[in-house]
Motif scaffolding. Structure first.
Motif, PDB file in Angstrom:
ATOM      1  N   GLN A   1       0.690  -1.146  -0.042  1.00  0.00           N
ATOM      2  CA  GLN A   1      -0.084  -0.115  -0.043  1.00  0.00           C
ATOM      3  C   GLN A   1       0.924   1.311   0.047  1.00  0.00           C
ATOM      4  N   TYR A   2       1.859   1.193   0.399  1.00  0.00           N
ATOM      5  CA  TYR A   2       2.870   2.199   0.512  1.00  0.00           C
ATOM      6  C   TYR A   2       3.880   2.702  -0.359  1.00  0.00           C
ATOM      7  N   ASP A   3       3.934   1.524  -1.235  1.00  0.00           N
ATOM      8  CA  ASP A   3       4.842   1.452  -2.443  1.00  0.00           C
ATOM      9  C   ASP A   3       4.638   2.639  -3.520  1.00  0.00           C
ATOM     10  N   ASP A   4       3.290   2.938  -3.727  1.00  0.00           N
ATOM     11  CA  ASP A   4       2.674   3.709  -4.744  1.00  0.00           C
ATOM     12  C   ASP A   4       1.742   4.907  -4.025  1.00  0.00           C
ATOM     13  N   SER A   5       2.444   5.992  -3.711  1.00  0.00           N
ATOM     14  CA  SER A   5       0.948   6.845  -3.012  1.00  0.00           C
ATOM     15  C   SER A   5       0.467   7.935  -3.785  1.00  0.00           C
ATOM     16  N   TYR A   6       0.809   7.876  -5.217  1.00  0.00           N
ATOM     17  CA  TYR A   6      -0.068   8.583  -6.107  1.00  0.00           C
ATOM     18  C   TYR A   6      -0.972   8.233  -6.785  1.00  0.00           C
ATOM     19  N   THR A   7      -0.673   6.897  -7.510  1.00  0.00           N
ATOM     20  CA  THR A   7      -1.796   6.274  -8.292  1.00  0.00           C
ATOM     21  C   THR A   7      -3.119   6.471  -7.517  1.00  0.00           C
ATOM     22  N   PRO A   8      -3.252   5.659  -6.610  1.00  0.00           N
ATOM     23  CA  PRO A   8      -4.604   5.682  -5.836  1.00  0.00           C
ATOM     24  C   PRO A   8      -5.431   6.946  -5.705  1.00  0.00           C
ATOM     25  N   SER A   9      -4.830   8.062  -5.757  1.00  0.00           N
ATOM     26  CA  SER A   9      -5.541   9.154  -5.407  1.00  0.00           C
ATOM     27  C   SER A   9      -6.158   9.610  -6.662  1.00  0.00           C
ATOM     28  N   VAL A  10      -5.507   9.320  -7.877  1.00  0.00           N
ATOM     29  CA  VAL A  10      -6.257   9.537  -9.136  1.00  0.00           C
ATOM     30  C   VAL A  10      -7.218   8.686  -9.400  1.00  0.00           C
ATOM     31  N   ARG A  11      -7.103   7.409  -8.962  1.00  0.00           N
ATOM     32  CA  ARG A  11      -7.991   6.277  -9.475  1.00  0.00           C
ATOM     33  C   ARG A  11      -9.195   6.192  -8.906  1.00  0.00           C
TER      34      ARG A  11
ATOM     35  N   SER B   1      -9.276 -10.771 -22.655  1.00  0.00           N
ATOM     36  CA  SER B   1      -8.366 -11.753 -21.792  1.00  0.00           C
ATOM     37  C   SER B   1      -7.678 -11.233 -20.558  1.00  0.00           C
ATOM     38  N   ILE B   2      -7.418  -9.928 -20.664  1.00  0.00           N
ATOM     39  CA  ILE B   2      -6.534  -9.151 -19.630  1.00  0.00           C
ATOM     40  C   ILE B   2      -7.394  -8.976 -18.489  1.00  0.00           C
ATOM     41  N   SER B   3      -7.307  -9.744 -17.371  1.00  0.00           N
ATOM     42  CA  SER B   3      -8.399  -9.413 -16.290  1.00  0.00           C
ATOM     43  C   SER B   3      -8.077  -8.362 -15.489  1.00  0.00           C
ATOM     44  N   ASP B   4      -6.653  -7.935 -15.233  1.00  0.00           N
ATOM     45  CA  ASP B   4      -6.513  -6.636 -14.676  1.00  0.00           C
ATOM     46  C   ASP B   4      -5.477  -6.043 -15.162  1.00  0.00           C
ATOM     47  N   SER B   5      -5.520  -4.579 -14.940  1.00  0.00           N
ATOM     48  CA  SER B   5      -3.924  -3.813 -15.214  1.00  0.00           C
ATOM     49  C   SER B   5      -4.148  -2.682 -14.281  1.00  0.00           C
ATOM     50  N   GLN B   6      -2.878  -2.767 -13.735  1.00  0.00           N
ATOM     51  CA  GLN B   6      -2.827  -1.799 -12.592  1.00  0.00           C
ATOM     52  C   GLN B   6      -1.842  -0.716 -12.865  1.00  0.00           C
ATOM     53  N   VAL B   7      -1.662   0.575 -12.792  1.00  0.00           N
ATOM     54  CA  VAL B   7      -0.754   1.427 -13.173  1.00  0.00           C
ATOM     55  C   VAL B   7      -0.226   2.080 -11.763  1.00  0.00           C
ATOM     56  N   ASN B   8       1.280   2.179 -11.822  1.00  0.00           N
ATOM     57  CA  ASN B   8       1.944   2.734 -10.815  1.00  0.00           C
ATOM     58  C   ASN B   8       2.420   3.849 -11.397  1.00  0.00           C
ATOM     59  N   PHE B   9       1.823   4.972 -11.216  1.00  0.00           N
ATOM     60  CA  PHE B   9       2.079   6.320 -11.801  1.00  0.00           C
ATOM     61  C   PHE B   9       3.672   6.769 -11.764  1.00  0.00           C
ATOM     62  N   GLY B  10       3.937   6.792 -10.433  1.00  0.00           N
ATOM     63  CA  GLY B  10       5.170   7.145 -10.075  1.00  0.00           C
ATOM     64  C   GLY B  10       6.524   6.398 -10.821  1.00  0.00           C
ATOM     65  N   LYS B  11       6.233   5.069 -10.757  1.00  0.00           N
ATOM     66  CA  LYS B  11       7.195   4.264 -11.455  1.00  0.00           C
ATOM     67  C   LYS B  11       7.053   4.056 -13.000  1.00  0.00           C
ATOM     68  N   LYS B  12       5.896   4.642 -13.505  1.00  0.00           N
ATOM     69  CA  LYS B  12       5.460   4.557 -14.964  1.00  0.00           C
ATOM     70  C   LYS B  12       5.335   3.113 -15.234  1.00  0.00           C
ATOM     71  N   THR B  13       4.811   2.235 -14.506  1.00  0.00           N
ATOM     72  CA  THR B  13       4.746   0.665 -15.017  1.00  0.00           C
ATOM     73  C   THR B  13       3.055   0.424 -14.949  1.00  0.00           C
ATOM     74  N   VAL B  14       3.016  -0.608 -15.857  1.00  0.00           N
ATOM     75  CA  VAL B  14       1.628  -0.912 -15.617  1.00  0.00           C
ATOM     76  C   VAL B  14       1.730  -2.693 -15.378  1.00  0.00           C
ATOM     77  N   ARG B  15       0.894  -3.182 -14.370  1.00  0.00           N
ATOM     78  CA  ARG B  15       1.128  -4.481 -14.076  1.00  0.00           C
ATOM     79  C   ARG B  15      -0.145  -5.181 -14.823  1.00  0.00           C
ATOM     80  N   VAL B  16       0.361  -5.858 -15.689  1.00  0.00           N
ATOM     81  CA  VAL B  16      -0.966  -6.723 -16.511  1.00  0.00           C
ATOM     82  C   VAL B  16      -1.031  -8.196 -16.142  1.00  0.00           C
ATOM     83  N   THR B  17      -2.325  -8.494 -15.823  1.00  0.00           N
ATOM     84  CA  THR B  17      -2.675  -9.615 -15.582  1.00  0.00           C
ATOM     85  C   THR B  17      -3.544 -10.401 -16.529  1.00  0.00           C
ATOM     86  N   TYR B  18      -3.340 -11.581 -17.096  1.00  0.00           N
ATOM     87  CA  TYR B  18      -3.804 -11.902 -18.416  1.00  0.00           C
ATOM     88  C   TYR B  18      -3.955 -13.607 -18.340  1.00  0.00           C
ATOM     89  N   ASN B  19      -4.929 -14.047 -19.326  1.00  0.00           N
ATOM     90  CA  ASN B  19      -4.918 -15.264 -19.257  1.00  0.00           C
ATOM     91  C   ASN B  19      -4.161 -16.176 -20.767  1.00  0.00           C
TER      92      ASN B  19
END
Lengths: 59, 791
Positions: free
Chosen positions: A30-40, B111-129
């Motif tokens: 939960q503390y790894d990314d403190s920015y995205t949830p606020s937008v999400r 078939s992509i069940s979930d995708s989650q963005v980490n804005f700070g790291k500029k990554t997207v974590r994609v879960t798919y079948n």
């Protein structure tokens, strides 16, 4: 037994319970990314709005 | 521009926008992305932010390697028959629209069940079948909507990274204990002698003891380890008095409650550790999306197409390339090994390596160096070396890349702590000696009290908070610094060394000067129009420089690859290109890039290209020359020497023809003469110099995309502010010195209580947090003041 023992026990248990919740939260990332949830958290509304608009139109 | 900007990416649409649904687009790529979103009810993308998109790139065949088992294995963090999870780095992520669209990927591919963005790291974590889709189609989908993932050789090794969260745990534990101990010790502060408090105070005290155990043995363990290491290396670093203070606090408090002497100092103990960790946390500000540790691996592809002996094409891992292999390099692909061009026309962009923006044309038989990017069509080459042995990559075998810069450097805090620790121990011994004669029962009490109150919490906090805050201010001004110690090093700089190409010159523009018989109006018209039809980078540059002319239709236009262009209009036959193509007999060898022109077979003149320097270079150098020695260290030839002499202060040293190793050696030599070097560079060829210098700053046009390993990344637009940044670092050192003075005052007050033997727990509990907090406030206010001046 004095009531203070009960009060102390309860307060310690509550404190420790919150502490464990905190540890779990950290562990789950939960503390790894403190920015995205606020937008999400603002997104859901817009999708709902859009659907509502659509449904009004079809009605 | 205004109305004429692309609805998808915001670029200028030029004179021929593509219209679709009353919206204009700059290219078909952007229009296609809009169509995809439109079909899938995802146009909300454009509501969140206007023109958030990027032009999708050509990717035909580029991701074929993602169908390979062993590569999927390395890139995914979880694999089973039903589920695969992969985290992809996407540099384009920049706004809330990006988050929204990427988290709605399943609408584009069910078939992509979930995708989650980490804005700070500029990554997207994609879960798919994996049964219904695969990594390759996920990546292709992302690329087709303009979010091309960046997959490099670095991902290959990293695999499943562990996030280090220990500091958060420690901070949580210390904070938890601090708060609870404060509550429990509250009654004792006021010495209320009520019956029930008297009766239960032992239990309260032992509870505090229990709470402080994890604080001392877990949360504060780094200070003990660091103090031990320091002592072993015969260094009195700041952690020595801290560790001493913490252990004395703990032992004395335990003894006090065990023998019912007093209530102990558990509150101060937990508070001290909590504040110290808070300082560490504050200093730990990192730019998740930037990497300061990148080497060539971050830029090299994972896999490359190999042409087998029977002519079939196969994707192989870059590490598996052997000498003699035949490799296929497509447009926009990077050459991973040194090789010989066998087939096709090479136009290699070495901007990654040298910062040079003009691609170099190569013909079959020419040698190609690793790190270049092919920019026109497909080429075939034969590998001469393996990846690790190539000309460029060899640089990384130099020892300098394994050295930790912080090791050989005593920071300001440790410097002061040397004297501080000795002074405190002296005071402790003298006052104990005094009390031994005056009142022996109090001697031990005074000894421990001195060590407790002198625990340099405020001193230890000054530097982290000053540098931490400055780090943030710099970040807002697009100067991204790796860590606090870099700012400190920056303040001690006395020599500034610049790379030339790409650092003080701008990649984006260049200048050309015409020399020869002036062209007539109609000739100029034909020249401009013939350049318009050519895609050669020099033609594009020249086209942009020349004055506007009407657009005419040429009677004849022919592009001779590798030579030049020939155009005909209204009896004018114009040839533009190399000297031999144009028929120029004079053939003077110049060091600069030149384009020759002839009209109706008579030689007219030539355009000579010059580097265009960044705005403010001259001003910056004049600011810097007052305080620093200046050097230009360039890998290029001397063609620009005269130009630079005109532009820069007289005492600037100009050194040309430097290989990557030469640059490194140059800096090493000057360091041995006592210079503290700030190196400013941009390409991978500067990587060695950046690592060797005391502070290596990489200039980058786009901080998300490219920079070699360095201590700080500076956005190119802020280049001219460099002097201000260095000066701000110097002011930061001054702030720290003043806050040392402030904390000494607190220490003197505290020591008065300690030496006179009247240190009550409540005094310690007030004085310690007070000193820490006032230092934090002081440094924050001062650094913000510097920050305001910077803006």
């Amino acid at each position: 037994m004095s009531v203070i023992y009960i009060v102390l026990t309860v307060s310690v248990i509550v404190g420790v319970a919150f502490f464990i919740v905190f540890l779990m939260a950290v562990k789950s990332g939960q503390y790894d990314d403190s920015y995205t949830p606020s937008v999400r958290m603002l997104f859901e509304d817009e999708i709902v709005n859009q659907k509502k608009e659509n449904s009004i139109k079809t009605d | 521009m205004g109305n004429n900007s692309c609805f998808h990416c915001g670029d200028d649409c030029g004179s021929h926008p593509i219209s679709f649904q009353d919206k204009s687009f700059c290219c078909n790529g952007c229009k296609t992305v809009f169509e995809i979103f439109n079909e899938n009810d995802l146009t909300c993308y454009y509501d969140l932010q206007s023109s958030p998109g990027a032009i999708p790139k050509e990717i035909e065949g580029k991701y074929d390697f993602l169908s390979q088992e062993n590569i999927i294995e390395k890139l995914t963090e979880f694999r089973s028959d039903e589920i695969e999870i992969a985290t992809l780095y996407i540099p384009h992520i920049h706004c809330s629209s990006c988050i929204w669209i990427l988290e709605n990927l399943n609408k584009l591919n069910p078939s992509i069940s979930d995708s989650q963005v980490n804005f700070g790291k500029k990554t997207v974590r994609v879960t798919y079948n994996p049964k219904a889709t695969d990594l390759k189609s996920v990546v292709t989908l992302l690329s087709s909507i303009g979010y091309e993932p960046y997959i490099s050789l670095d991902d290959f090794k990293a695999g499943k990274k562990q996030v280090n969260r220990t500091l958060i745990y420690k901070l949580g534990i210390a904070g938890f204990a601090f708060g609870n101990i404060m509550f429990l010790s509250f009654p004792e502060y006021f010495e209320i002698n009520e019956f029930w408090l008297e009766q239960y105070k032992h239990m309260f005290r032992w509870l505090m003891f229990a709470l402080s155990i994890p604080v001392v043995f877990y949360a504060a363990q780094d200070y003990f380890i660091s103090a031990y290491k320091g002592l072993k290396a015969k260094l009195l670093n700041i952690d020595v008095p801290i560790a001493l203070g913490v252990s004395v606090l703990f032992i004395r408090s335990t003894v006090e409650i065990a023998f019912d002497i007093g209530s102990g100092f558990f509150d101060s103990l937990a508070g001290l550790v909590f504040f110290l960790l808070l300082g560490k946390f504050f200093q730990q500000k990192t730019y998740d999306f930037l990497s300061f540790e990148r080497d060539y691996k971050s830029y090299f592809p994972i896999a490359i197409t190999k042409i087998e002996k029977d002519g079939s094409e196969n994707s192989i891992q870059v590490y598996d390339i052997e000498k003699g292999d035949r490799l296929l390099i497509r447009n926009e692909e990077l050459i991973p090994v040194d090789g010989i061009l066998i087939n096709g026309r090479g136009k290699i962009d070495y901007s990654f390596v040298t910062g040079e923006s003009q691609p170099v044309t190569k013909q079959s038989g020419d040698k190609l160096f690793a790190g270049g990017k092919q920019t026109s069509g497909v080429i075939e080459l034969e590998a001469l070396k393996s990846v690790e042995q190539s000309y460029l990559t060899q640089l990384w075998s130099n020892d300098v890349f394994n050295k930790n810069k912080e090791d050989g450097f005593t920071n300001i805090t440790n410097n002061i702590s040397k004297h501080f620790t000795i002074a405190i121990l002296t005071i402790a011994v003298i006052s104990t000696a005094y009390w031994l004669f005056a009142d022996a029962s109090k001697a031990m009490n005074v000894f421990t009290a001195v060590l407790i109150i002198a625990c340099p919490c405020a001193i230890a906090l000054s530097a982290p908070f000053t540098f931490g805050n400055l780090l943030r201010i710099f970040g807002k001004l697009k100067f991204y610094v790796k860590n606090a110690s870099v700012i400190e090093q920056l303040a001690h700089i006395n020599t500034v060394i610049f790379d030339k190409t790409g650092t003080i010159t701008s990649n984006k523009q260049s200048n050309a000067e015409y020399e020869g018989i002036s062209l007539s109006g109609s000739e100029n018209l034909v020249l401009k129009n013939s350049l318009r039809g050519s895609n050669h980078p020099l033609s594009r540059t020249l086209y942009n420089i020349l004055d506007e002319h009407d657009i005419i239709t040429l009677d004849r236009f022919e592009e001779h690859i590798g030579k030049g262009i020939e155009a005909e209009h209204d009896n004018i036959n114009l040839k533009v290109g190399s000297a031999s193509f144009v028929g120029n007999a004079e053939q003077t060898s110049t060091l600069n890039t030149t384009v020759y022109i002839s009209s109706n077979n008579s030689y007219k003149g030539k355009f000579t290209f010059y580097n265009s320097y960044r705005k403010g270079v001259s001003k910056l150098f004049n600011q810097l020359k007052k305080h620093f020695d200046l050097v230009i260290l360039s890998g290029d030839n001397e063609g620009e020497r005269e130009n630079l002499k005109k532009l820069l202060p007289v005492k600037t040293k100009l050194i040309f023809n430097q290989k990557p190793d030469d640059k490194l050696e140059f800096i090493k030599y000057h360091q041995s003469e006592g210079a503290k070097v700030l190196m400013i560079g941009d390409g991978l060829n500067d990587a060695g110099a950046l690592a060797q210098s005391d502070v290596g700053v990489a200039i980058s046009e786009d901080v998300n995309v490219f920079s070699p390993a360095c201590d700080a990344i500076l956005d190119a637009s802020k280049f001219k502010r460099l002097y201000d940044y260095v000066m701000a670092s110097k002011s930061a050192i001054k702030i720290i010195k003043w806050s040392f003075v402030l904390s000494f005052i607190y220490n003197v007050i505290g020591l008065y209580f300690a030496v006179t033997g009247q240190l009550a727990p409540v005094v310690a509990a007030i004085l310690m947090p007070l000193s820490s907090i006032s230092i934090v406030v002081f440094t924050t206010v001062c650094t913000n003041f510097i920050g305001r001046k910077l803006k």
